[in-house]
Motif scaffolding. Structure first.
Motif, PDB file in Angstrom:
ATOM      1  N   PHE A  80       0.821  -1.200   0.000  1.00 25.02           N
ATOM      2  CA  PHE A  80       0.000   0.000   0.000  1.00 25.02           C
ATOM      3  C   PHE A  80       0.861   1.260   0.000  1.00 25.02           C
ATOM      4  CE2 PHE A  80      -2.706  -3.294   1.483  1.00 25.02           C
ATOM      5  CZ  PHE A  80      -3.986  -2.938   1.100  1.00 25.02           C
ATOM      6  N   PHE A  86       0.902  -3.414  10.247  1.00 30.39           N
ATOM      7  CA  PHE A  86       0.141  -3.535  11.482  1.00 30.39           C
ATOM      8  C   PHE A  86       0.994  -2.968  12.624  1.00 30.39           C
ATOM      9  CE2 PHE A  86      -1.142  -7.338   8.917  1.00 30.39           C
ATOM     10  CZ  PHE A  86      -2.328  -6.779   8.477  1.00 30.39           C
ATOM     11  N   PHE A  97       2.247 -12.687   8.910  1.00 32.65           N
ATOM     12  CA  PHE A  97       0.785 -12.595   9.045  1.00 32.65           C
ATOM     13  C   PHE A  97       0.033 -13.467   8.031  1.00 32.65           C
ATOM     14  CE2 PHE A  97      -3.391 -10.655   8.382  1.00 32.65           C
ATOM     15  CZ  PHE A  97      -3.832 -10.502   9.687  1.00 32.65           C
ATOM     16  N   HIS A 131       6.799   1.522  14.179  1.00 32.17           N
ATOM     17  CA  HIS A 131       7.132   2.923  14.451  1.00 32.17           C
ATOM     18  C   HIS A 131       8.612   3.106  14.800  1.00 32.17           C
ATOM     19  CE1 HIS A 131       6.620   1.871  18.776  1.00 32.17           C
ATOM     20  NE2 HIS A 131       7.489   2.835  18.953  1.00 32.17           N
TER      21      HIS A 131
ATOM     22  N   ARG B 166      -7.185   0.947   5.933  1.00 30.59           N
ATOM     23  CA  ARG B 166      -6.328   0.215   5.000  1.00 30.59           C
ATOM     24  C   ARG B 166      -5.681  -0.992   5.665  1.00 30.59           C
ATOM     25  NH1 ARG B 166      -3.210   5.219   2.821  1.00 30.59           N
ATOM     26  NH2 ARG B 166      -3.450   5.501   5.044  1.00 30.59           N
ATOM     27  N   LEU B 167      -5.567  -0.918   7.025  1.00 28.85           N
ATOM     28  CA  LEU B 167      -5.015  -2.077   7.727  1.00 28.85           C
ATOM     29  C   LEU B 167      -5.939  -3.274   7.555  1.00 28.85           C
ATOM     30  CD1 LEU B 167      -3.783  -0.433  11.039  1.00 28.85           C
ATOM     31  CD2 LEU B 167      -2.454  -1.100   9.050  1.00 28.85           C
ATOM     32  N   ALA B 170      -5.369  -4.546   4.151  1.00 30.87           N
ATOM     33  CA  ALA B 170      -4.088  -5.259   4.110  1.00 30.87           C
ATOM     34  C   ALA B 170      -4.269  -6.672   4.655  1.00 30.87           C
ATOM     35  CB  ALA B 170      -3.036  -4.502   4.921  1.00 30.87           C
ATOM     36  N   ALA B 171      -4.987  -6.786   5.778  1.00 26.18           N
ATOM     37  CA  ALA B 171      -5.200  -8.103   6.382  1.00 26.18           C
ATOM     38  C   ALA B 171      -5.988  -9.006   5.424  1.00 26.18           C
ATOM     39  CB  ALA B 171      -5.933  -7.956   7.704  1.00 26.18           C
ATOM     40  N   HIS B 184      -7.451 -10.330  14.980  1.00 29.14           N
ATOM     41  CA  HIS B 184      -6.001 -10.096  14.909  1.00 29.14           C
ATOM     42  C   HIS B 184      -5.648  -8.636  14.664  1.00 29.14           C
ATOM     43  CE1 HIS B 184      -4.488 -14.253  15.022  1.00 29.14           C
ATOM     44  NE2 HIS B 184      -5.649 -14.550  14.474  1.00 29.14           N
ATOM     45  N   VAL B 185      -6.589  -7.877  14.138  1.00 28.12           N
ATOM     46  CA  VAL B 185      -6.268  -6.479  13.810  1.00 28.12           C
ATOM     47  C   VAL B 185      -7.186  -5.496  14.556  1.00 28.12           C
ATOM     48  CG1 VAL B 185      -6.005  -4.774  11.971  1.00 28.12           C
ATOM     49  CG2 VAL B 185      -5.371  -7.154  11.557  1.00 28.12           C
ATOM     50  N   PRO B 188      -7.024  -5.956  18.741  1.00 27.55           N
ATOM     51  CA  PRO B 188      -5.762  -5.496  19.350  1.00 27.55           C
ATOM     52  C   PRO B 188      -5.548  -3.994  19.197  1.00 27.55           C
ATOM     53  CG  PRO B 188      -5.363  -7.397  17.947  1.00 27.55           C
ATOM     54  CD  PRO B 188      -6.795  -7.041  17.762  1.00 27.55           C
ATOM     55  N   LEU B 189      -5.956  -3.444  18.057  1.00 31.68           N
ATOM     56  CA  LEU B 189      -5.732  -2.017  17.859  1.00 31.68           C
ATOM     57  C   LEU B 189      -6.694  -1.168  18.683  1.00 31.68           C
ATOM     58  CD1 LEU B 189      -4.986  -1.770  14.044  1.00 31.68           C
ATOM     59  CD2 LEU B 189      -3.415  -1.446  15.941  1.00 31.68           C
ATOM     60  N   ARG B 267       3.074  -1.530  24.202  1.00 30.03           N
ATOM     61  CA  ARG B 267       4.410  -1.014  23.899  1.00 30.03           C
ATOM     62  C   ARG B 267       4.637  -0.839  22.404  1.00 30.03           C
ATOM     63  NH1 ARG B 267       4.806  -6.235  25.177  1.00 30.03           N
ATOM     64  NH2 ARG B 267       6.206  -7.602  24.030  1.00 30.03           N
ATOM     65  N   TRP B 268       3.697  -1.295  21.590  1.00 31.28           N
ATOM     66  CA  TRP B 268       3.796  -1.054  20.151  1.00 31.28           C
ATOM     67  C   TRP B 268       3.434   0.367  19.787  1.00 31.28           C
ATOM     68  CZ3 TRP B 268      -1.042   0.287  18.408  1.00 31.28           C
ATOM     69  CH2 TRP B 268      -2.135  -0.167  19.160  1.00 31.28           C
ATOM     70  N   GLN B 269       2.817   1.094  20.738  1.00 32.34           N
ATOM     71  CA  GLN B 269       2.449   2.473  20.404  1.00 32.34           C
ATOM     72  C   GLN B 269       3.679   3.362  20.472  1.00 32.34           C
ATOM     73  OE1 GLN B 269      -0.690   3.375  23.221  1.00 32.34           O
ATOM     74  NE2 GLN B 269      -2.137   3.446  21.516  1.00 32.34           N
ATOM     75  N   ARG B 270       3.619   4.462  19.693  1.00 33.85           N
ATOM     76  CA  ARG B 270       4.817   5.316  19.738  1.00 33.85           C
ATOM     77  C   ARG B 270       4.778   6.232  20.933  1.00 33.85           C
ATOM     78  NH1 ARG B 270       4.866   6.834  13.941  1.00 33.85           N
ATOM     79  NH2 ARG B 270       3.516   5.038  13.888  1.00 33.85           N
TER      80      ARG B 270
END
Lengths: 355, 270
Positions: A80, A86, A97, A131, B166-167, B170-171, B184-185, B188-189, B267-270
């Protein structure tokens, strides 16, 4: 695998996004859909990927008609525009994935993911989150994620747009090499004609929902089939004039006070209005008077851009000419405000369109 | 700032102080600093049981709000503008009525053999004997869940709205089914919203008074109702102050632990 579009039409309300597009992407080739924004190239890509349904026509991959197959059963990889990684998954989880969703065995998934990580050179960053990556690294993850599922076709939606120029050029080369190495059929969407010329096997130039011309990059650049293609790909001078004479081999045009003879490339008759399309690099500047019958004008702008210099010349009768010249070894006038003659370097590289 | 000092900090300090001095007949005995009241409460298993019940009430209300709230939040982000307006009114409706009036409403619905629910169940022949809901933990949880649903739903909506569509494409493009994409998307988000909503609902439930007092009845004791009883009926200012400060401290500690856990999960967040 070969991808064939058969009369694909798509409307959004009143607007026709695609109008009976038929086009074949040969197996293993890198094909670019090139066009301005709103030309339908992204819609076409979304129809191939299955995120949009065409109102008419079919999408065929290999021998299978996939028009009504849902996107998750198409086995088509997509990168994209802004990668759509993700954010809550590490590089490794992002890449694996597709196989995880297919319930591939953990051993197979691990093996393939390791291969992909090596392929894009991100093994050391497998545990990072998106990120924590640079733009170029994110793009490589997106590419690896799309390739992990061993797609029949790879779709790239302006994947270089978000990168700065230097990195963009490098990534273009890297991605092209990688794709050529894998031999995967690729459809690439961009509005950047330089990018398209640089990395495509074939280019399809699109405008207003139609494919205007398709062919090898050089062919499209040298023999644009219509003024839109000539203008969009490479940029051109459009010089309007009268056809003085047209025979089997030559066309003689009067452009203001100048007379130009070019090989016959269009069906025109004497007395008709026509437009001569000349690439800026096919023009050169000379002393006025040194070339009788040439176009003349005043240099109105000089733009030195590294290896070349771009001149803007305001010709007689309001005609504006763009001329590029290599910077080394140029003799003659090149100062702002100077009156110069503008000559055709190679008449056989010009194209004439009837008006 | 001045308001915070006058109306929050000073009353809080007084609250803690009332647990550290002797109070007799509503008057502070001067110079009687003691830890005895804290020690008495902390030594008595009776109070632990009430604290546990209070904790259970808060946790159960949170889980119920999540179960009922998440689908509503998800629906909200997937419907058109008109349906959204209607949903928003429905989501916020519990907040538009007075707490006491609304709780009395629940008493009519849940209460006794002649309450709405029992009348209905008996009439339909689904039960032979009236079911006891009012004055039980279940009754309290029903009331708490209803009033606190908005505090769960709104943060989840915010988290779902912020997701990049778009995520999901993408999935799907990578072969995920709708359910796989959802679990899975999407889920969690939305975790930041789920965690924020859960923290809110838990703290409000853990410290709530009106609903457990009215729907739990006289014999139902959680810390807030127990404090009320200690202070108003038994005039036990010391015990009340000790329990109130313990309620506050346990809530703060649990929130802190919850935030530590959340930070790990996010912890995946910025």
């Amino acid at each position: 695998m070969e991808v064939e579009l058969r009369g694909v039409t798509k409307r959004f309300g009143e607007t026709v996004a695609l109008s009976e597009v038929s086009f074949t992407v040969p197996a293993g080739k890198f094909v670019t859909l090139l066009g301005p924004s709103g030309c339908g190239k992204t819609t076409l890509l979304r129809i191939v990927s299955g995120f949009e349904q065409p109102d008419a026509g079919d999408v065929v991959v290999g021998t299978e008609v996939i028009t009504h197959l849902p996107p998750n059963q198409r086995q088509i990889g997509m990168v994209f525009q802004h990668y759509a990684l993700f954010p809550h998954m590490t590089v490794e989880r992002n890449i694996s994935f597709g196989l995880r969703m297919r319930h591939a065995s953990p051993a197979e998934t691990a093996k393939r993911t390791a291969e992909m990580l090596d392929l894009v050179g991100l093994r050391d960053l497998a545990g990072r989150y998106p990120h924590q990556l640079s733009g170029g690294q994110q793009q490589r993850v997106a590419l690896a994620r799309a390739l992990e599922i061993q797609p029949r076709v790879l779709l790239l939606d302006e994947p270089f747009g978000a990168l700065d120029r230097k990195l963009r050029l490098q990534m273009q080369v890297d991605v092209k090499k990688l794709i050529r190495h894998l031999g995967i059929t690729t459809i690439f969407v961009t509005h950047d004609q330089e990018e398209a010329l640089a990395i495509s096997d074939l280019i399809a130039v699109m405008n207003e929902g139609r494919i205007m011309q398709s062919g090898a990059p050089i062919e499209i650049y040298d023999n644009p089939r219509d003024p839109f293609v000539a203008d969009f790909v490479g940029g051109s001078n459009f010089l309007e004039g009268d056809v003085v004479r047209a025979d089997g081999t030559e066309i003689v045009l009067r452009l203001g006070g100048a007379i130009v003879t070019v090989p016959r490339t269009a069906e025109v008759r004497a007395g008709q209005r026509a437009v001569l399309v000349v690439r800026p690099e096919n023009l050169r500047l000379a002393d006025r008077g040194s070339a009788p019958g040439a176009l003349t004008g005043t240099i109105s702008f000089v733009r030195p851009i590294g290896p070349t210099i771009e001149y803007e010349v305001e010709g007689d009768g309001g005609m504006k000419l763009k001329v590029t010249a290599p910077r080394s070894g140029v003799a003659g006038p090149q100062g702002l405000g100077e009156v110069v003659a503008v000559m055709l370097s190679s008449p056989e590289s010009c194209t004439v369109f009837a008006l | 700032m001045g308001y915070l000092v006058v109306f929050l900090a000073i009353p809080l300090l007084l609250l803690f102080a009332f647990g550290l001095v002797d109070i007799r007949a509503g008057r502070v005995v001067s110079g009687s600093w003691t830890l005895e009241h804290y020690a008495r409460v902390l030594r008595d298993p009776f109070y632990y049981r009430i604290f546990l019940r209070t904790f259970w009430m808060g946790t159960a209300a949170t889980v119920l709000c999540l179960i009922f709230g998440y689908p509503v939040a998800y629906l909200f982000t997937r419907v058109g503008p008109t349906a959204r307006q209607a949903l928003l009114v429905l989501i916020l409706a519990p907040l538009l009525t007075n707490a006491v009036v609304r709780t009395f409403g629940w008493m009519i619905i849940l209460g006794g053999p002649k309450g709405l629910i029992n009348a209905l169940l008996l009439h339909l022949g689904l039960v032979r004997e009236p079911v006891k809901i009012l004055y039980t933990m279940n009754g309290v949880l029903i009331g708490l869940t209803q009033i606190e649903l908005p505090f769960m739903i709104l943060p989840i909506i915010a988290a779902l709205e912020g997701q990049d569509r778009r995520l999901l494409e993408a999935a799907t493009g990578l072969g995920a089914s709708w359910a796989q994409t959802f679990f899975h998307v999407v889920v969690p988000l939305s975790l930041p919203g789920v965690l924020a909503g859960s923290a809110l609902v838990f703290v409000i439930s853990y410290t709530s008074f009106v609903i457990p007092a009215l729907l739990g009845g006289g014999s139902f004791a959680v810390i807030p109702t127990f404090i009320f009883e200690q202070i108003t009926a038994l005039v036990q200012w010391n015990t009340g102050a000790v329990l109130a400060s313990l309620l506050l401290c346990t809530a703060v500690v649990m929130l802190w632990l919850f935030n530590l856990g959340s930070a790990r999960l996010l912890r995946w967040q910025r």
